[in-house]
Enzyme design. Structure first.
Site, short mmCIF file in Angstrom:
data_model
loop_
_atom_site.label_atom_id
_atom_site.label_comp_id
_atom_site.label_asym_id
_atom_site.label_seq_id
_atom_site.Cartn_x
_atom_site.Cartn_y
_atom_site.Cartn_z
N THR A 199 -59.81 3.82 -33.48
CA THR A 199 -59.59 4.93 -34.41
C THR A 199 -58.67 5.97 -33.79
OG1 THR A 199 -61.81 4.60 -35.31
CG2 THR A 199 -60.75 6.73 -35.72
N GLU A 200 -57.55 6.24 -34.49
CA GLU A 200 -56.59 7.26 -34.03
C GLU A 200 -56.15 7.03 -32.58
OE1 GLU A 200 -55.51 9.52 -36.32
OE2 GLU A 200 -56.80 8.47 -37.74
N TYR A 201 -56.13 5.77 -32.16
CA TYR A 201 -55.66 5.38 -30.83
C TYR A 201 -56.51 5.95 -29.69
CZ TYR A 201 -51.44 2.99 -32.50
OH TYR A 201 -50.56 2.10 -33.08
N TRP A 234 -53.98 9.83 -30.27
CA TRP A 234 -52.64 10.25 -30.71
C TRP A 234 -52.71 11.55 -31.51
CZ3 TRP A 234 -50.42 6.30 -34.86
CH2 TRP A 234 -51.14 6.40 -36.04
#
Length: 440
Positions: A158-160, A312
């Site tokens: 999730t979201e890097y 990120w």
């Protein structure tokens, strides 16, 4: 030759019902199921259909067209898709033709699907262990196999979100690589344009997002005050060619095309012409993450301790987008501390709701950051403020906690042998352990 990986994040949250705090007592009084009103599916349907019209349908059509146009050339266009289970769940409900378009894309053989967490959750950050995280990754993998007949090999959290412990878990689940952010404080003197090994694993390779080149499209494309405005496909391909290294990972939200940057900004024309301009560059070649991992040796090892977990998101590129202020931390701790009681109850429906509540978006909306991150958080939020986001989540979670507590007590009571009472002693009422507690 420098490999160019173009990755799209495809996710739509199932948003909560903002009216829940105000209607809960009334619905209980009417004998209605309050739990059915946790989510505002009318709003979710409206948003999904709007984004589908502006973004998903036209973007998927263009990607398929580009793959077909370049098929058989020496530089075929390839793309990577990270689809959350929440996106596919809502697509099946509201826009099933999107699933068919995605199947057509995957059938070309020039599309890689990434593994992920089904619920786009923060489960990898829970201090109660990685069991729930692993379950969601497995659920996502089974979903992709069921819908597309595709075996995922490379993972994006999730979201890097990434750290060394996550890498170990992902290797244990059979993945070969992970996409994450090329954070300068982690890389230090190194470049994100090389493949690295994950510390503490035997075989995991890391592909690091080039956040400058990615944000040139994702955030700056239609910014008229930007010194490089307007951004053309020719200019961008030149930048890619001049970057060098073994691989350039450009990763953006799919909504970049048509939703964040509207059609009249020229964003779709940019996408249509980009493969043609890249093909002119002698040192660039489109690739999928698996191809890069297979064909490129590691240039060293990267270590990201748990206390320095990266992502990120926002300027900080850590987990502060979701777990920073007291509202976020309280909500996070209460939610994840329900896990042992849910496993004792073992009710599939309750598990599903709990996992819907784990979506990272709920915590993202509670952010109280200032500056440019504040603008981004407000852009995505359906709430008037972080306080409203917390109040809605708190009300729903409190209701859910009550239901979990009642079920847990019922099970424990049924398992506890009755003890005969005497006239000289009072019966002792047994309550379940405290649940949903948190550290202040």
């Amino acid at each position: 030759m420098t490999y160019t990986v173009l990755a799209f994040e495809i996710h739509q949250p199932r948003r909560l019902n903002r009216m829940f705090p105000y209607e809960r007592i009334k619905r209980i009084a009417l004998g209605e199921s309050v739990m059915e009103r946790y989510f505002d599916d009318k709003l979710n349907k409206e948003i999904f259909e709007r984004v589908s019209k502006k973004c998903y349908n036209p973007t998927f059509d263009i990607l398929l067209e580009l793959i077909k146009e370049t098929s058989g050339t020496d530089k075929p266009f390839k793309v990577t898709l990270g689809m959350s289970g929440m996106f596919l769940y809502q697509a099946a409900l509201y826009e099933p033709q999107l699933i068919e378009k995605l199947k057509a894309l995957v059938a070309t053989g020039n599309v890689e699907i990434l593994g992920g967490t089904y619920y786009h959750s923060l489960a990898s950050l829970s201090n109660l262990g990685m069991n729930e995280f692993m379950q969601q990754v497995k659920e996502h993998r089974e979903l992709i196999k069921q819908v597309f007949g595709y075996e995922v090999k490379v993972f994006e959290n999730t979201e890097y979100i990434y750290n060394n412990e996550i890498a170990k878990v992902i290797e244990g689940l059979g993945f070969k690589g992970i996409l994450t952010e090329g954070v300068p404080k982690i890389l230090e003197w190194r470049s994100p344009t090389y493949i690295y090994s994950a510390i503490g694993t035997d075989s995991i390779k890391l592909l690091l997002r080039h956040y400058i080149l990615s944000d040139d499209i994702g955030f700056r494309f239609s910014l008229k005050t930007w010194s490089e405005y307007p951004l053309t496909a020719e200019k961008y391909a030149t930048w890619l060619s001049q970057t060098g290294g073994d691989v350039i990972l450009v990763a953006v939200d799919i909504e970049t095309f048509g939703e964040h940057h509207w059609s009249d900004t020229g964003i779709f024309d940019f996408l249509k012409y980009l493969p043609k301009e890249v093909a002119k560059m002698g040192n660039l070649q489109w690739a999928t993450p698996t191809e890069v991992i297979t064909n490129t040796p590691s240039s060293g090892a990267i270590s990201v301790p748990v206390e320095k977990t990266i992502s990120w998101a926002d300027i900080e590129k850590d987990v502060s987008a979701w777990i920073d202020n007291s509202m976020q931390r309280i909500a996070f701790d209460r939610l994840y501390k329900l896990e042992p009681y849910l496993r004792e109850i073992n009710d599939a429906g309750m598990f599903k709701i709990w996992r819907f509540l784990q979506q990272s978006d709920h915590f993202y909306y509670m952010s109280t950051k200032g500056g440019s991150p504040e603008a981004v958080h407000k852009y995505f939020s359906p709430y008037s403020s972080a306080a409203e986001a917390y109040a809605t989540f708190d009300s729903i979670l409190s209701d859910f906690e009550g239901k979990i507590g009642a079920l847990y007590y019922r099970i424990k009571k049924a398992r506890t042998p009755s003890t005969p009472t005497t006239t000289t002693s009072q019966p002792q009422t047994k309550y379940p352990p405290t649940y949903g507690t948190y550290n202040r």
